[in-house]
Design a protein around this motif. Sequence first.
Motif, PDB file in Angstrom:
ATOM      1  N   PRO A  78      34.620  95.868 -20.296  1.00  0.00           N
ATOM      2  CA  PRO A  78      34.399  96.483 -18.977  1.00  0.00           C
ATOM      3  C   PRO A  78      34.474  98.001 -19.047  1.00  0.00           C
ATOM      4  N   GLU A  79      33.847  98.658 -18.097  1.00  0.00           N
ATOM      5  CA  GLU A  79      33.763 100.112 -18.106  1.00  0.00           C
ATOM      6  C   GLU A  79      35.105 100.803 -17.894  1.00  0.00           C
ATOM      7  N   ASP A  80      36.106 100.072 -17.424  1.00  0.00           N
ATOM      8  CA  ASP A  80      37.406 100.711 -17.192  1.00  0.00           C
ATOM      9  C   ASP A  80      38.318 100.620 -18.412  1.00  0.00           C
ATOM     10  N   HIS A  81      37.762 100.271 -19.576  1.00  0.00           N
ATOM     11  CA  HIS A  81      38.531 100.359 -20.815  1.00  0.00           C
ATOM     12  C   HIS A  81      38.919 101.816 -21.023  1.00  0.00           C
ATOM     13  N   VAL A  82      40.136 102.059 -21.474  1.00  0.00           N
ATOM     14  CA  VAL A  82      40.638 103.417 -21.602  1.00  0.00           C
ATOM     15  C   VAL A  82      39.752 104.266 -22.508  1.00  0.00           C
ATOM     16  N   ALA A  83      39.153 103.671 -23.536  1.00  0.00           N
ATOM     17  CA  ALA A  83      38.281 104.427 -24.432  1.00  0.00           C
ATOM     18  C   ALA A  83      37.034 104.916 -23.705  1.00  0.00           C
ATOM     19  N   ALA A  84      36.431 104.051 -22.900  1.00  0.00           N
ATOM     20  CA  ALA A  84      35.237 104.437 -22.151  1.00  0.00           C
ATOM     21  C   ALA A  84      35.551 105.538 -21.143  1.00  0.00           C
ATOM     22  N   LEU A  85      36.697 105.444 -20.470  1.00  0.00           N
ATOM     23  CA  LEU A  85      37.089 106.461 -19.497  1.00  0.00           C
ATOM     24  C   LEU A  85      37.314 107.808 -20.180  1.00  0.00           C
ATOM     25  N   CYS A  86      37.901 107.797 -21.371  1.00  0.00           N
ATOM     26  CA  CYS A  86      38.087 109.046 -22.115  1.00  0.00           C
ATOM     27  C   CYS A  86      36.739 109.636 -22.523  1.00  0.00           C
ATOM     28  N   GLU A  87      35.805 108.787 -22.909  1.00  0.00           N
ATOM     29  CA  GLU A  87      34.472 109.273 -23.269  1.00  0.00           C
ATOM     30  C   GLU A  87      33.805 109.957 -22.078  1.00  0.00           C
ATOM     31  N   VAL A  88      33.910 109.344 -20.922  1.00  0.00           N
ATOM     32  CA  VAL A  88      33.303 109.924 -19.723  1.00  0.00           C
ATOM     33  C   VAL A  88      33.947 111.268 -19.400  1.00  0.00           C
ATOM     34  N   MET A  89      35.273 111.335 -19.451  1.00  0.00           N
ATOM     35  CA  MET A  89      35.950 112.596 -19.148  1.00  0.00           C
ATOM     36  C   MET A  89      35.566 113.674 -20.142  1.00  0.00           C
ATOM     37  N   GLY A  90      35.432 113.327 -21.406  1.00  0.00           N
ATOM     38  CA  GLY A  90      35.013 114.307 -22.396  1.00  0.00           C
ATOM     39  C   GLY A  90      33.649 114.892 -22.070  1.00  0.00           C
ATOM     40  N   CYS A  91      32.740 114.046 -21.595  1.00  0.00           N
ATOM     41  CA  CYS A  91      31.412 114.516 -21.202  1.00  0.00           C
ATOM     42  C   CYS A  91      31.466 115.365 -19.935  1.00  0.00           C
ATOM     43  N   LEU A  92      32.259 114.936 -18.952  1.00  0.00           N
ATOM     44  CA  LEU A  92      32.322 115.660 -17.687  1.00  0.00           C
ATOM     45  C   LEU A  92      32.873 117.071 -17.876  1.00  0.00           C
ATOM     46  N   ILE A  93      33.858 117.219 -18.753  1.00  0.00           N
ATOM     47  CA  ILE A  93      34.448 118.541 -18.979  1.00  0.00           C
ATOM     48  C   ILE A  93      33.393 119.513 -19.508  1.00  0.00           C
ATOM     49  N   LEU A  94      32.464 119.015 -20.314  1.00  0.00           N
ATOM     50  CA  LEU A  94      31.438 119.874 -20.894  1.00  0.00           C
ATOM     51  C   LEU A  94      30.215 120.025 -19.998  1.00  0.00           C
ATOM     52  N   GLU A  95      29.984 119.065 -19.098  1.00  0.00           N
ATOM     53  CA  GLU A  95      28.725 119.032 -18.358  1.00  0.00           C
ATOM     54  C   GLU A  95      28.850 119.199 -16.847  1.00  0.00           C
ATOM     55  N   ALA A  96      30.025 118.944 -16.287  1.00  0.00           N
ATOM     56  CA  ALA A  96      30.126 118.847 -14.830  1.00  0.00           C
ATOM     57  C   ALA A  96      31.033 119.920 -14.248  1.00  0.00           C
ATOM     58  N   PRO A  97      30.789 120.286 -12.977  1.00  0.00           N
ATOM     59  CA  PRO A  97      31.681 121.237 -12.296  1.00  0.00           C
ATOM     60  C   PRO A  97      33.091 120.668 -12.170  1.00  0.00           C
ATOM     61  N   GLY A  98      34.050 121.557 -11.961  1.00  0.00           N
ATOM     62  CA  GLY A  98      35.446 121.163 -11.894  1.00  0.00           C
ATOM     63  C   GLY A  98      35.732 120.113 -10.850  1.00  0.00           C
ATOM     64  N   TYR A  99      35.074 120.206  -9.684  1.00  0.00           N
ATOM     65  CA  TYR A  99      35.404 119.255  -8.624  1.00  0.00           C
ATOM     66  C   TYR A  99      34.986 117.836  -8.977  1.00  0.00           C
ATOM     67  N   ARG A 100      33.919 117.680  -9.805  1.00  0.00           N
ATOM     68  CA  ARG A 100      33.526 116.346 -10.227  1.00  0.00           C
ATOM     69  C   ARG A 100      34.527 115.790 -11.243  1.00  0.00           C
ATOM     70  N   GLN A 101      34.968 116.649 -12.154  1.00  0.00           N
ATOM     71  CA  GLN A 101      35.998 116.237 -13.107  1.00  0.00           C
ATOM     72  C   GLN A 101      37.251 115.775 -12.363  1.00  0.00           C
ATOM     73  N   LEU A 102      37.676 116.579 -11.397  1.00  0.00           N
ATOM     74  CA  LEU A 102      38.881 116.278 -10.625  1.00  0.00           C
ATOM     75  C   LEU A 102      38.748 114.955  -9.885  1.00  0.00           C
ATOM     76  N   ALA A 103      37.610 114.754  -9.222  1.00  0.00           N
ATOM     77  CA  ALA A 103      37.402 113.524  -8.450  1.00  0.00           C
ATOM     78  C   ALA A 103      37.448 112.300  -9.351  1.00  0.00           C
ATOM     79  N   PHE A 104      36.772 112.366 -10.497  1.00  0.00           N
ATOM     80  CA  PHE A 104      36.752 111.210 -11.398  1.00  0.00           C
ATOM     81  C   PHE A 104      38.143 110.931 -11.956  1.00  0.00           C
ATOM     82  N   TYR A 105      38.841 111.985 -12.372  1.00  0.00           N
ATOM     83  CA  TYR A 105      40.175 111.813 -12.936  1.00  0.00           C
ATOM     84  C   TYR A 105      41.124 111.207 -11.911  1.00  0.00           C
ATOM     85  N   GLN A 106      41.106 111.728 -10.697  1.00  0.00           N
ATOM     86  CA  GLN A 106      42.023 111.231  -9.670  1.00  0.00           C
ATOM     87  C   GLN A 106      41.715 109.787  -9.286  1.00  0.00           C
ATOM     88  N   ARG A 107      40.451 109.436  -9.213  1.00  0.00           N
ATOM     89  CA  ARG A 107      40.078 108.081  -8.780  1.00  0.00           C
ATOM     90  C   ARG A 107      40.361 107.028  -9.844  1.00  0.00           C
TER      91      ARG A 107
END
Length: 221
Positions: free
Chosen positions: A124-153
């Motif tokens: 499933p997509e909520d495996h900790v490895a997949a979530l870390c992969e997404v966050m790694g991409c967001l930090i390089l590609e997305a504005p801060g507010y998107r990173q914050l929203a994904f991390y908090q949710r």
Amino acid sequence: MTETVREISENDQLRADIYQLLAALMRRQPSAELLQFLADLDIEVEEGNAMSDAWVALKQAAQKSDTDTLEDEYFAIFLGVGSGEIMPYGSWFMTGSLMDKPLAALRSDLIQLGFEREENVKEPEDHVAALCEVMGCLILEAPGYRQLAFYQRHIGSWIIRFCDNLAKTPSAKFYVAVAQLANAFFTAEANEFEQLSLNIPVNCPGSADLEPVEEQAVQIN
């Protein structure tokens, strides 16, 4: 139309690299190449610094480990016969069950962000490895507010409990050091996002939403 090149700070690049390292270590046992990389780390030791202490512990654990024993250790912790010693899923830590509402919300957010799931992936997509992969991409590609929203949710409310539980799993030896690094890193991330939340205006356009990362289509591994 001229494309805007987003400048990545040294700190953000380091954060993204750590997310991807944790993703690799949580996805499967480390390869011989990754194990050697960790064993050869050049660490600037800072006394009393949790991250520095964690890097030293991980380096020492890698030096004492081999791929055969790590294969058995990883299997016992994350897979097991029937189930492993820990459930590496966000939904489990948030609700106590798998395939629950948090996973549905995550899937909706991933679609909005432009992330795609590979057909051969069974986890499933909520495996900790997949979530870390997404966050790694967001930090390089997305504005801060998107990173914050994904991390908090999807991460912030449970990840420290996951790290604590991982360190206490009966089979963990090398993964005690992985848990130590993850704990120190996510503690620092909580402070990073707390500061970020203070710097984002309340009326920031889209700050409450997860909008697609521009021209981003990453495969969830």
